[in-house]
Design an enzyme around this catalytic site. Structure first.
Site, short mmCIF file in Angstrom:
data_model
loop_
_atom_site.label_atom_id
_atom_site.label_comp_id
_atom_site.label_asym_id
_atom_site.label_seq_id
_atom_site.Cartn_x
_atom_site.Cartn_y
_atom_site.Cartn_z
N GLU A 27 0.83 -1.19 0.00
CA GLU A 27 0.00 0.00 0.00
C GLU A 27 0.88 1.25 0.00
O GLU A 27 1.90 1.30 0.67
CB GLU A 27 -0.91 0.02 1.24
CG GLU A 27 -1.93 -1.11 1.24
CD GLU A 27 -2.96 -0.97 2.35
OE1 GLU A 27 -2.90 -0.01 3.14
OE2 GLU A 27 -3.83 -1.86 2.43
N HIS A 81 -4.37 6.49 1.33
CA HIS A 81 -3.59 5.26 1.16
C HIS A 81 -4.24 4.43 0.06
O HIS A 81 -5.37 4.71 -0.36
CB HIS A 81 -3.48 4.47 2.48
CG HIS A 81 -4.70 3.76 2.92
ND1 HIS A 81 -5.78 4.41 3.49
CD2 HIS A 81 -5.05 2.45 2.90
CE1 HIS A 81 -6.71 3.53 3.81
NE2 HIS A 81 -6.30 2.31 3.44
N HIS A 83 -5.39 0.74 -1.88
CA HIS A 83 -5.79 -0.66 -1.73
C HIS A 83 -5.37 -1.36 -3.02
O HIS A 83 -6.06 -1.23 -4.03
CB HIS A 83 -7.30 -0.78 -1.51
CG HIS A 83 -7.73 -0.46 -0.11
ND1 HIS A 83 -9.04 -0.47 0.29
CD2 HIS A 83 -6.99 -0.16 0.99
CE1 HIS A 83 -9.10 -0.19 1.59
NE2 HIS A 83 -7.87 0.02 2.03
N ASP A 94 -8.87 -0.09 8.88
CA ASP A 94 -8.79 1.34 8.57
C ASP A 94 -9.68 2.14 9.52
O ASP A 94 -9.32 3.22 9.99
CB ASP A 94 -9.25 1.62 7.13
CG ASP A 94 -8.25 1.14 6.10
OD1 ASP A 94 -7.06 1.00 6.43
OD2 ASP A 94 -8.68 0.90 4.95
#
Ligand SMILES: [Zn+2]
Length: 142
Positions: A27, A81, A83, A94
């Site tokens: 990630e 961020h 995925h 998260d």
């Protein structure tokens, strides 16, 4: 119909995409900054989490970036961020590990051919989608 409440520059989205593609298969993550409701800058932060479906900011780079933002007169507005192989929705982890009240959570999904970016507001374990407007071209002086 709800109106877009946040704007993000097209250039910033491209920078997020490029960074997160480079970080694959892990990630990618970073900070989003700007003024008020307008996101004008992306600051990548090294992901120090060795696990594939997780991220955590390298603490020194995180602090340095906050200082840099302050120096530039920018506000921290969001956390982003990626995925790599799942949809752009916050995972249970998260949500559980969200420690940024007042900021928006941005997730870039690289699951499909076209990257997908979604924004959320996370409050007390609840997730609310946030609409955003893509602005551009960028006129960032830096
Ligand atoms: Zn995630």
């Amino acid at each position: 119909m709800a109106l877009p409440t946040i704007s993000i520059q097209r250039d910033v989205i491209l920078q997020i995409e490029n960074h997160c593609l480079r970080e694959l298969p892990r990630e990618g993550c970073g900070l989003l900054a700007g003024h008020g409701r307008d996101i004008t800058r992306f600051f990548p932060i090294p992901n120090q989490d060795p696990r594939p479906h997780s991220f955590s900011f390298e603490p020194r780079a995180y602090l340095e970036t906050l200082k840099e933002m302050q120096r530039l007169g920018l506000e921290l507005l969001g956390i982003v961020h990626s995925h790599p192989s799942s949809d752009p929705r916050p995972s249970a982890k998260d949500i559980q590990e969200w420690h940024y009240p007042g900021l928006t959570s941005w997730i870039l999904s690289l699951k499909h051919d076209e990257p997908r970016l979604s924004a959320y507001c996370i409050q007390n374990g609840q997730v609310f989608p946030v609409m955003y407007l893509v602005s551009g071209p960028a006129s960032d002086p830096s």
